[in-house]
Design a protein around this motif. Structure first.
Motif, PDB file in Angstrom:
ATOM      1  N   SER A 156     -65.390  -1.801  84.533  1.00 32.21           N
ATOM      2  CA  SER A 156     -66.407  -2.604  85.379  1.00 32.21           C
ATOM      3  C   SER A 156     -65.677  -3.924  85.989  1.00 32.21           C
ATOM      4  N   THR A 157     -66.211  -4.572  86.997  1.00 31.73           N
ATOM      5  CA  THR A 157     -65.866  -5.996  87.476  1.00 31.73           C
ATOM      6  C   THR A 157     -66.623  -6.970  86.778  1.00 31.73           C
ATOM      7  N   ASP A 203     -67.288  -8.834  83.499  1.00 28.59           N
ATOM      8  CA  ASP A 203     -66.697  -9.215  82.318  1.00 28.59           C
ATOM      9  C   ASP A 203     -67.749  -8.977  80.990  1.00 28.59           C
ATOM     10  N   SER A 221     -62.939  -7.738  84.886  1.00 25.11           N
ATOM     11  CA  SER A 221     -62.111  -7.918  86.182  1.00 25.11           C
ATOM     12  C   SER A 221     -60.662  -8.874  85.771  1.00 25.11           C
ATOM     13  N   ASP A 229     -58.732 -10.206  88.237  1.00 26.12           N
ATOM     14  CA  ASP A 229     -58.505 -11.120  89.342  1.00 26.12           C
ATOM     15  C   ASP A 229     -59.615 -11.579  89.899  1.00 26.12           C
ATOM     16  N   GLY A 281     -61.738  -9.175  92.227  1.00 24.47           N
ATOM     17  CA  GLY A 281     -62.438  -7.901  91.493  1.00 24.47           C
ATOM     18  C   GLY A 281     -61.336  -6.507  91.971  1.00 24.47           C
ATOM     19  N   GLU A 282     -60.313  -6.871  92.427  1.00 26.40           N
ATOM     20  CA  GLU A 282     -59.565  -5.856  92.966  1.00 26.40           C
ATOM     21  C   GLU A 282     -58.868  -4.754  91.559  1.00 26.40           C
ATOM     22  N   SER A 332     -59.717  -3.973  87.714  1.00 30.54           N
ATOM     23  CA  SER A 332     -60.669  -4.328  86.510  1.00 30.54           C
ATOM     24  C   SER A 332     -60.164  -3.199  85.323  1.00 30.54           C
ATOM     25  N   TRP A 368     -58.002   0.130  90.462  1.00 25.34           N
ATOM     26  CA  TRP A 368     -57.684  -0.380  91.453  1.00 25.34           C
ATOM     27  C   TRP A 368     -58.445  -0.182  92.758  1.00 25.34           C
TER      28      TRP A 368
END
Length: 686
Positions: free
Chosen positions: A148-149, A151, A174, A176, A179-180, A182, A212
């Motif tokens: 999941s993006t 946290d 995530s 980054d 959110g690219e 996770s 990704w």
């Protein structure tokens, strides 16, 4: 003027967590993200939240509250396998994220821990149109937890009866700012005494995953897991005299052990690695590919019961070992198209899948000294076992399928067809014997459903399945595949406020082309013909609802009439073993949100299992039984802000410690159900 307020929401996905009091979506029944209310077949979904509340750590425990299933067929002693049947037919092939799990038919069978499972989906009835070779009862698909993006995470530590110590960790988020990328990491460890005296159970699990998502249209998730079970209880049983029937010398207890502590061994390692890829080309076309490679190895030894002597206390025994190793992979390619033809909306699915499995199986059988069941010696000398067979088995299956889901003015019409090509090659190294099996089969599926604006949705469906057979005829040729066909009618209801979902289904299910004895007197021994038939008829009821905020109820009922309707083996008109004629269960939990008891959750359930047949002649049955479970949890953050996210949960299963027999294979082998188990879990969630 106020600044604009942007509210973002996301509907439940068939591949993700259940957002409401029940699951509204499922991909198992259609391989598309389709609402259950629009799927013309009975499908059940058990979300991870219910598994957590009930304290379930295996699929067998997860299925305790469900319809159409007789579960835990080998009771509480045999916990290493998930052994159950759906609508009367044994399920031996499990699915993980829609792909088959490797199983060679002996002792090297996988078992997934619920720590990595997001939802358990049960498709009832023939399912070959989407999955190929399958039993007519249905299948169970385990959907794993994905990254999941957002946290977050959860860590638990538990202790309980039978010297249980366990812990889990589940972290996601995530990698980054955009959110690219996770990730998710799941770990679990468990150690406890087995139900049978002298036995132990251990497990270690690691399951990392990475997603990704370079664009909104493209997504790939890499999944892996490693699970090691260095100890896993026992695979033993108890004689019918002293379990189902009274023994004049006294009955046996549920912790009875027929094996030998110095000889007992079960060491299983499971590896899996793969990916789930999806890409939307445009608003019409989408592509999805699932791939997984599996390795599974098991070293197994045991001493097992082989009949009670005339003195009613000396147990005849034998010994066995197996060393097994399997390599397998499966891939499923799915191309979907959403389009319209006039007033009709289409969701078209075309798929091509492939399964491969290569297994090495070394097995040996031997003798063992007898055992006094009332004064047992669990450490005797077991003679060395000679090798009986050393076999390599390769199987592969290729399937091409088409499905169209059409909607028009409340109607949903589903049409599907699949062509399968199945091959099996066996080589026994000791005798240099080879056997080859090549079979192909066409299976069909159709269903019609109408959804009223009130939320009611009656439906009717016809589905087919096939299973290859290794039994041979008088000329030594393999029999044609056994076939399954089902007619199901039912009605579903989803409340407008999305707080209730009901399913009522009636089904008539037949398995034909079943291997049975060749009646020709001139036929060689063990020759068979594909003239047997088994019929399963009955109805199921499921109800899942949230009466008020925080109060959830799940109720299930099944009435089943299973009969061998054609047979040359002398059992025509009889009911197969390990199938309950009636099951019912009810689970409810309530969370208090306000007041001095705010943060307290109380839950409990009852499950009833009817009688099962002890022998093929149906001369003796097990007793029906009812078991009770309970749970209580408390949010410790209500006590102190420093404990925010921390909770305590107490679970008890079979809380009145009712001794019961789940099933028997014959007078030699019966299995006690699980004893009372109590577990206290401390959890921290962020």
């Amino acid at each position: 003027m106020l600044n604009p307020l942007l509210v973002e929401g996301q509907s439940e996905s068939a591949y993700g967590p259940v957002e409401g009091p029940y699951a509204a979506q499922s991909a198992t029944g259609t391989k598309t993200d389709t609402p259950l209310i629009e799927t013309p077949q009975s499908i059940s979904v058990i979300p991870s939240l219910r598994l957590e509340k009930q304290g379930a750590t295996s699929l067998s425990e997860a299925l305790r509250y469900s319809s159409g299933i007789t579960g835990e067929n080998r009771g509480g002693v045999v916990s290493r396998y998930d052994m159950f049947n759906i609508r009367g037919f044994d399920i031996q092939r499990g699915y993980l994220d829609g792909l088959i799990q490797p199983y060679n038919g002996w002792y090297n069978a996988p078992q997934a821990d619920t720590a990595m499972i997001e939802r358990v989906e049960i498709l009832k009835g023939p399912a070959s149109v989407l999955y190929g070779n399958a039993t007519p009862g249905g299948l169970v698909n385990l959907v794993t937890k994905k990254p999941s993006t957002v946290d977050g995470g959860r860590v638990t530590l538990g202790a309980g009866t039978n010297n249980l110590i366990e812990g889990t960790v589940d972290m996601t988020g995530s990698l980054d700012e955009n959110g690219e990328f996770s990730y998710r990491f799941i770990g679990a460890g468990r150690s406890q005494d087995g139900q049978a005296v002298t036995t132990e159970e251990e497990r270690r699990l690691f399951a990392p995953s990475l997603t990704w998502a370079p664009t909104d249209a493209t997504n790939i998730t890499f999944l892996g897991f490693y699970q090691h079970d260095p100890e896993s209880g026992a695979y033993g049983s108890a004689p019918v005299l002293g379990t189902v029937l009274d023994n004049p010398l006294g009955n046996l207890s549920a912790d009875f052990y027929d094996g030998d502590a110095g000889w007992e061994e079960f060491n299983r390692k499971q590896y899996g690695a793969g990916y789930i890829f999806s890409h939307d080309f445009d608003e019409v076309w989408s592509f999805r590919q699932n791939f997984r490679y599996d390795q599974l190895g098991t070293d197994y030894k045991s001493v097992y019961a082989n009949g009670l002597q005339a003195d009613n206390r000396t147990l005849n025994r034998a010994s066995i070992y197996s060393d097994e190793y399997t390599r397998a992979f499966a891939v499923d390619n799915q191309l979907t198209a959403r389009f319209e033809t006039g007033a009709v909306d289409h969701l078209m699915l075309g798929g091509l899948d492939y399964q491969y499995m290569n297994s090495d199986i070394e097995v040996g059988y031997g003798g063992a000294p007898g055992k006094d069941i009332y004064n047992p010696d669990h450490n005797q000398t077991i003679p060395p076992i000679p090798m009986f067979s050393n076999t390599n088995i390769k199987t592969n299956q290729t399937g091409f399928y088409l499905q169209d889901q059409m909607q028009w003015n409340g109607f949903t019409l589903m049409l599907g067809a699949r062509q399968d090509w199945y091959e099996r090659e066996s080589f026994e190294q000791l005798s240099s014997a080879r056997s080859n099996l090549e079979q192909d089969e066409l299976t069909l599926r159709t269903g019609l459903l109408y959804k009223f604006e009130s939320g009611f949705a009656p439906y009717i469906a016809y589905t087919e399945s096939f299973e290859p057979q290794t039994a041979t005829d008088a000329s030594g040729q393999p029999l044609d595949p056994s076939l399954g066909e089902q007619v199901e009618v039912g009605i579903k209801y989803e409340a407008p406020n999305e707080r209730a979902f009901f399913t009522f289904s009636l089904f008539d299910l037949k398995k034909t082309n079943v291997a049975t004895d060749d009646p020709n007197p001139a036929a060689p021994p063990n020759a068979s013909i594909a003239a047997g038939e088994v019929t399963s008829q009955g109805f199921e009821i499921e109800a899942q609802l949230e009466l008020v905020d925080g109060w959830n109820i799940a109720a299930f009922y099944t009435l089943l009439d299973l009969e061998i309707t054609k047979s040359n083996d002398g059992f025509q008109g009889k009911m197969p073993l390990s199938v309950a004629d009636e099951t019912a269960s009810l689970w409810t939990d309530y969370t208090i949100s306000e007041g001095s008891l705010g943060g307290l959750t109380l839950g409990g359930g009852a499950r009833y299992v009817g009688e099962t047949q002890v022998d093929q002649a149906n001369t003796l049955q097990t007793d029906p039984y009812t078991l009770f479970d309970a749970m209580v949890s408390y949010d410790l953050g209500r006590v102190s802000p420093q404990l925010q996210g921390t909770s305590l949960q107490l679970n008890g299963t079979n809380i009145f410690d009712k001794e019961h027999v789940t099933s028997c294979y014959n007078a030699l082998w019966c299995w006690f159900g699980a004893e009372r188990q109590v577990k206290l879990t401390l959890a921290y969630e962020w």
